[in-house]
Motif scaffolding. Structure first.
Motif: not given
Length: 346
Positions: A193-194, A197-198, A200-201, A222-223, A225-227, A269
């Protein structure tokens, strides 16, 4: 404003509930009737989108594919796709069946001919698989249709994804990005999932999500929760089917649970670390305020022997101000067990 794309009337982005895509793909094994049964199950589960795969094998693969055997199969990828592909008439019938049930039909084209077929069918959007993420000629061809695109990015680097992103930006084509691990099924430790996130950034102005191939809903939840704004899992009406992706598919029950749970997590969220207005009713009894623990005479000095902090939180002087009161004097005579007021302190 947060980024979003729109497919028909459905807006997709962080300000909207996550979109769950039920991918029947080629789980129907080439049977239109089985595909319809899967559509029925997806509809019962509450899915908004059914995703198909459009395979026109002769345009998709060269003869060399007849010697390539996927990791989750015993026959060549050419044979699998030849067996599982729907012809154009059946795919049109499937699209009509999905839409009559009030759901959106989208599909993944694996060739230029497949993309053209879907354009002729007037699909609302294209899903592009990870294997085509760096197929820039095909991406340019699809971008030219001007339809929204959901692009999976598995097996690619940020560098190769950025080239795909530029193609859609240059064409003015709305698009979203999905992180994916292309193993069927995907081991838990390889979900990463990192990496989502990467992604997305790296592309903060693009809606993002997860196309998942694990054995349950945990990675998708989980995804969220991370947006994540888009969740895609393979789908089947029941797990006793035989098909290339059944093992990592969700059934009707799991799909319904994913839709409901992802909405709940989406609502959880955001926010900031401060009391919610609605918490005041709890603050009133849970917080402590300064009160007398013995009678106090006018002019007497406040000490730990005559004042302390107690519930409820309805007094004027909060517990956090207790030490500020110590050493000051009483402005009046105060009975035992009274909440101190600001006017009681000199």
């Amino acid at each position: 404003m947060n980024p979003y794309i729109q497919i028909e009337n459905r807006k997709i982005g962080p300000d909207y509930p996550p979109l769950v895509i039920a991918e029947i793909g080629i789980n129907h094994e080439g049977s239109l009737e089985v595909a319809k049964e899967m559509v029925d199950a997806a509809h019962r589960a509450g899915a908004e989108v059914v995703k198909h795969q459009t395979h026109i094998v002769e345009d998709e693969m060269s003869g060399a594919a007849k010697k390539v055997i996927p990791g989750n199969a015993a026959i060549s990828i050419y044979e699998i796709m030849k067996r599982c592909a729907l012809d154009e008439a059946d795919e049109v019938a499937l699209k009509n069946y999905v839409e009559k049930k009030g759901m959106l039909f989208i599909s993944t084209p694996f060739s230029r001919a497949a993309a053209n077929r879907l354009n002729t069918m007037n699909v609302s959007a294209y899903k592009i698989g990870s294997g085509e993420c760096n197929n820039y000629p095909l991406l340019k061809h699809i971008a030219g249709f001007g339809k929204p695109v959901i692009l999976s990015t598995g097996m690619n680097t940020l560098e190769s994804v950025s080239k795909a992103v530029q193609i859609f930006k240059d064409a003015g084509t709305p698009f979203a990005l999905l992180h994916t691990t292309n193993l069927y099924p995907t081991p838990t430790h390889l979900v990463r999932l990192g990496a989502m996130t990467q992604l997305h950034h790296a592309f903060p102005d693009v809606p993002f999500g997860l196309s998942d191939h694990t054995l349950n809903n945990n990675a998708c939840l989980g995804a969220v929760a991370l947006g994540a704004s888009i969740l895609e899992r393979h789908f089947t009406d029941h797990m006793q089917r035989t098909g290339p992706d059944i093992v990592c598919s969700m059934d009707e029950e799991a799909c319904a649970e994913l839709i409901q749970s992802s909405k709940e997590i989406w609502l959880m969220r955001g926010g900031e670390k401060a009391p919610a207005r609605e918490e005041q009713v709890t603050i009133d009894f849970a917080f402590a305020t300064v009160c007398t623990i013995v009678p106090i005479k006018e002019g007497e000095v406040f000490t730990e022997k005559n004042i302390w902090v107690k519930r409820p939180g309805t007094g004027e002087i909060l517990a956090e101000q207790f030490e500020d009161i110590l050493g000051k004097k009483a402005a009046r005579t105060i009975a035992e067990d009274e909440q101190l007021k600001a006017s009681d302190v000199l």
